[in-house]
Motif scaffolding. Sequence first.
Motif, short mmCIF file in Angstrom:
data_model
loop_
_atom_site.label_atom_id
_atom_site.label_comp_id
_atom_site.label_asym_id
_atom_site.label_seq_id
_atom_site.Cartn_x
_atom_site.Cartn_y
_atom_site.Cartn_z
N SER A 12 27.92 87.45 111.30
CA SER A 12 27.93 86.11 111.88
C SER A 12 26.54 85.51 111.86
O SER A 12 25.53 86.23 111.94
N LYS A 17 31.34 82.96 112.73
CA LYS A 17 31.73 84.17 111.99
C LYS A 17 31.85 83.84 110.50
O LYS A 17 32.64 82.98 110.11
N GLN A 20 34.56 88.75 108.52
CA GLN A 20 35.08 89.54 109.62
C GLN A 20 35.99 90.65 109.10
O GLN A 20 36.99 90.40 108.44
#
Length: 358
Positions: A12, A17, A20
């Motif tokens: 991030s 973000k 992920q």
Amino acid sequence: MAKVQFNDVSFSYGDKKIIQNLSLEVNDGEIMGVIGPSGCGKTTLIRLLCGFIKPETGSIFIGETCVFDAKKRINIPPERRNIGVVFQDYAVWPHLTVLENVKYPLKKKRMDKKQMQEIAMNALKQVQMETYANHLPSQLSGGQQQRVAIARALVSSKELIVLDEPITNLDLKLRQEMLKEIREIQKTIGTTIVYISHDQEASLELCDRLAIMDQQGNIRQLGNDYDIVMKPKDRYIFEFVGISNFVDVVAKEDGVYINAQNGLVKLDDKSVLENPTKAYQLAFRPMDAVFDNESPIKGKVVTETFLGNITNYFIQLGDKQIRLQQSALDVMKYGKAKEGQEVGLKFVRKFYYEKEEA
């Protein structure tokens, strides 16, 4: 060669973000393309691999070596990961000769001069630049500078090379030449290559497999060129790769209908729709429809543009304009349609996707 493995990697920037829980495996000796829209995280993924930035979670392996593991607190510095990197702007030193540019990573390893000379000259031979060893970058074309950058990457590592938008700044002819040369170098040496690009056509041409990322940093489909083009996993993949047409369809009890110039015409049985109670669209590419006078689906040619190897058309189909492309061979065989002409349309390949909310 070196296998590359990302396991549940996240990263991030502040609260945003970028990537992920991403997992991806690049096989030994393959060219893996990573493509996606601007800002999807493909360059971030490469910076994580090279060690320029640190993931928040997960692990990264190059070959059998773990270069990063968040839980085990392993983080091997970039200079020890043995990755050759070629950037979009080549990043060759303007004040150094071609040979000196290629030698530069070897000086960091403190090799003796004779060994450096042999390794650097061998790398230049592999990219067909040995006769330019004493030239300055200003004396080279863009394609030649690119070859120097690849030679420099080769002396950094013959196991793994990362190409970050390597042909964006080249004209069409040089781009084609560089794609061919990258493939030839890879075949000769067997280097594993990770190729980052937004150029879909070049990626499909060069890469053994493609990982397509979305705006949220997820890999939406992983496969070879045939899988990506002919078997798109979902609407996003179909829409992202190449040019696409979407036309509303109407589901009735006896089938799926399309609104053409001559009214509603049946296309398929209703079984082609996964959930007939929802609104759907017909999806097809410009080369997936052909002119067929026998077809009950009628359209009207709005524009016709000759582009050399293809002829491009915009066709009025009911209340929607669609784009069709006819190859030069089909033009020779069937002739061209003219502006204002009514044409029959036959779909040789089509998909159905749920209509997205406006």
